[in-house]
Scaffold this active site. Structure first.
Site, short mmCIF file in Angstrom:
data_model
loop_
_atom_site.label_atom_id
_atom_site.label_comp_id
_atom_site.label_asym_id
_atom_site.label_seq_id
_atom_site.Cartn_x
_atom_site.Cartn_y
_atom_site.Cartn_z
N LEU A 1 -20.29 6.31 -13.98
CA LEU A 1 -20.52 4.94 -13.72
C LEU A 1 -20.01 4.23 -12.60
O LEU A 1 -18.83 4.72 -12.49
CB LEU A 1 -20.18 4.29 -15.08
CG LEU A 1 -20.84 2.85 -15.04
CD1 LEU A 1 -22.35 2.79 -15.28
CD2 LEU A 1 -20.05 1.97 -15.89
N GLU B 1 -14.45 11.11 -15.24
CA GLU B 1 -13.93 9.55 -15.47
C GLU B 1 -13.60 9.48 -16.77
O GLU B 1 -13.32 10.59 -17.46
CB GLU B 1 -15.11 8.66 -15.35
CG GLU B 1 -16.39 8.66 -16.18
CD GLU B 1 -17.60 7.99 -15.68
OE1 GLU B 1 -17.31 6.62 -15.49
OE2 GLU B 1 -18.73 8.12 -16.12
N TYR C 1 -26.72 -2.05 -20.98
CA TYR C 1 -25.77 -2.96 -21.30
C TYR C 1 -24.77 -3.44 -20.07
O TYR C 1 -24.92 -2.40 -19.22
CB TYR C 1 -24.88 -2.89 -22.51
CG TYR C 1 -23.87 -1.72 -22.23
CD1 TYR C 1 -24.08 -0.33 -22.26
CD2 TYR C 1 -22.43 -2.05 -22.35
CE1 TYR C 1 -23.03 0.39 -21.91
CE2 TYR C 1 -21.46 -1.36 -22.12
CZ TYR C 1 -21.74 0.02 -21.99
OH TYR C 1 -20.66 0.95 -21.92
N LYS D 1 -26.02 2.60 -16.83
CA LYS D 1 -25.10 2.20 -18.19
C LYS D 1 -25.92 2.07 -19.51
O LYS D 1 -26.55 0.80 -19.89
CB LYS D 1 -24.62 0.55 -17.66
CG LYS D 1 -23.36 0.56 -18.37
CD LYS D 1 -22.52 -0.83 -17.91
CE LYS D 1 -21.49 -1.30 -18.32
NZ LYS D 1 -20.40 -0.23 -19.10
N1 PMP Z 1 -16.94 4.39 -16.51
C1 PMP Z 1 -17.52 4.22 -17.86
C2 PMP Z 1 -18.16 5.51 -18.53
C3 PMP Z 1 -17.63 3.00 -18.44
O1 PMP Z 1 -18.20 2.97 -19.68
C4 PMP Z 1 -16.79 1.82 -17.65
C5 PMP Z 1 -16.95 0.58 -18.67
N2 PMP Z 1 -18.00 0.12 -19.14
C6 PMP Z 1 -16.44 2.08 -16.57
C7 PMP Z 1 -16.44 3.39 -16.05
C8 PMP Z 1 -15.64 0.76 -15.84
O2 PMP Z 1 -16.77 0.15 -15.30
P1 PMP Z 1 -16.44 -1.29 -15.00
O3 PMP Z 1 -15.35 -1.45 -13.99
O4 PMP Z 1 -17.75 -1.96 -14.52
O5 PMP Z 1 -16.31 -2.04 -16.33
#
Ligand code: PMP
Length: 287
Positions: free
Chosen positions: A207, A179, A33, A147
């Site tokens: 991620l 994270e 996603y 993701k």
């Molecule tokens: N880490 C994880 C585990 C996440 O789910 C997300 C958000 N989807 C992020 C980091 C932040 O990523 P982004 O800045 O691309 O939304």
């Protein structure tokens, strides 16, 4: 009023949307996603989200059902149909329906679902008060750089945080923070005249956040030093500031980690500056 959503080629009312019970997203979390934020009716950083989408698909050997241009057209049509000025558009691709078998089917017909959500992004009470996070063991799988919709561990962590009166959870593995449940984690340290921003380096453990990358760029251009390395739970608790980033929260200050206030326990100037910078740049892109 019911939303119009997109399912496999059709724009339908959300109550009418249907996906097979044999869809591998439902049975195996065999899907990926992306979430893109929307300001002034415009998609923010969408090209970067689509690049990451392809990376996730490639890592799982999953075909893309539409070209990037077609996906963007669907996203924009949904924004129009649902009159989204500020909020987000969610996109999910699964390997589609097949007889239940662990092995990937040979010629999968991927499923594509998109929906919008109205949300106030620029004004956030949490930007003023800051967030409390708990630390919790990182129970996720070893490919967090993909993701996928396999999000049970983050759901458990976030629910545990809320049960404990906190806002979110940061994951800890081998003593180091990886994270947040749905965000990237940062700490800020004053070292002499220098302001150092520390965040976990890229790898399979986190991620690769789109907002993380933009915010690191802004931090460097503001004269801060950015270090990408592991940082421990102890180092985070002793930091001058902490904050998190994600597409739908931008930059939010973290003022407490478990029972320890971070710095003076109030949102710090670096997080505030980076949030303002991010919103200003994002708004400029919306023309
Ligand atoms: N880490 C994880 C585990 C996440 O789910 C997300 C958000 N989807 C992020 C980091 C932040 O990523 P982004 O800045 O691309 O939304």
């Amino acid at each position: 009023m019911s939303r119009t959503v997109y399912v496999n080629g059709e724009f339908v009312a959300e109550e009418q949307a249907k996906i097979s019970i044999f869809d591998r997203g439902f049975l195996f979390a065999d899907g990926v996603y992306e979430v893109t934020s929307v300001l002034n009716g415009k998609l923010i950083d969408n090209d970067a989200h689509l690049v990451r989408l392809h990376r996730s698909l490639d890592e799982l050997d999953m075909p893309a059902p539409l070209s990037d241009q077609e996906i963007t057209q669907v996203q924009q049509k949904l924004l129009e149909l649902n009159q989204i000025d500020e909020g987000m558009v969610y996109l999910q691709i699964t390997r589609g329906a097949a007889d239940r078998d662990f092995g990937f089917p040979e010629n999968p017909q991927p499923s594509l679902v998109l929906f919008t959500q109205k949300k106030t992004l620029r004004e956030s009470p949490k930007a003023e008060t800051g967030l409390k996070v708990i630390l919790t063991p990182d129970l996720r799988w070893a490919r967090r750089d993909i993701k996928t919709v396999g999000l049970l561990a983050p759901c458990m962590a976030k629910s545990q945080a809320v049960r404990q009166g906190a806002d979110d959870a940061w994951f800890v593995e081998d003593g180091y923070i990886t994270e947040g449940s749905s965000n990237n984690a940062f700490i800020v340290k004053k070292e002499g005249d220098e302001t150092v921003i520390v965040t976990r380096q890229l790898g399979c453990e986190i991620l690769h956040g789109i907002t993380r990358r933009s915010v690191m760029g802004f931090a460097k251009s503001a004269g801060f030093k950015v270090e990408e390395r592991p940082f421990s739970a102890e180092e985070a608790k002793q930091a001058d500031e902490a904050f998190l980033t994600s597409a739908t929260t931008f930059v939010l200050p973290v003022v407490q980690i478990d029972d320890t206030p971070v710095g003076d326990g109030k949102p710090g100037p670096v997080a505030r500056q980076l949030r303002e910078f991010y919103i200003k740049e994002a708004m400029a892109l919306t023309g």
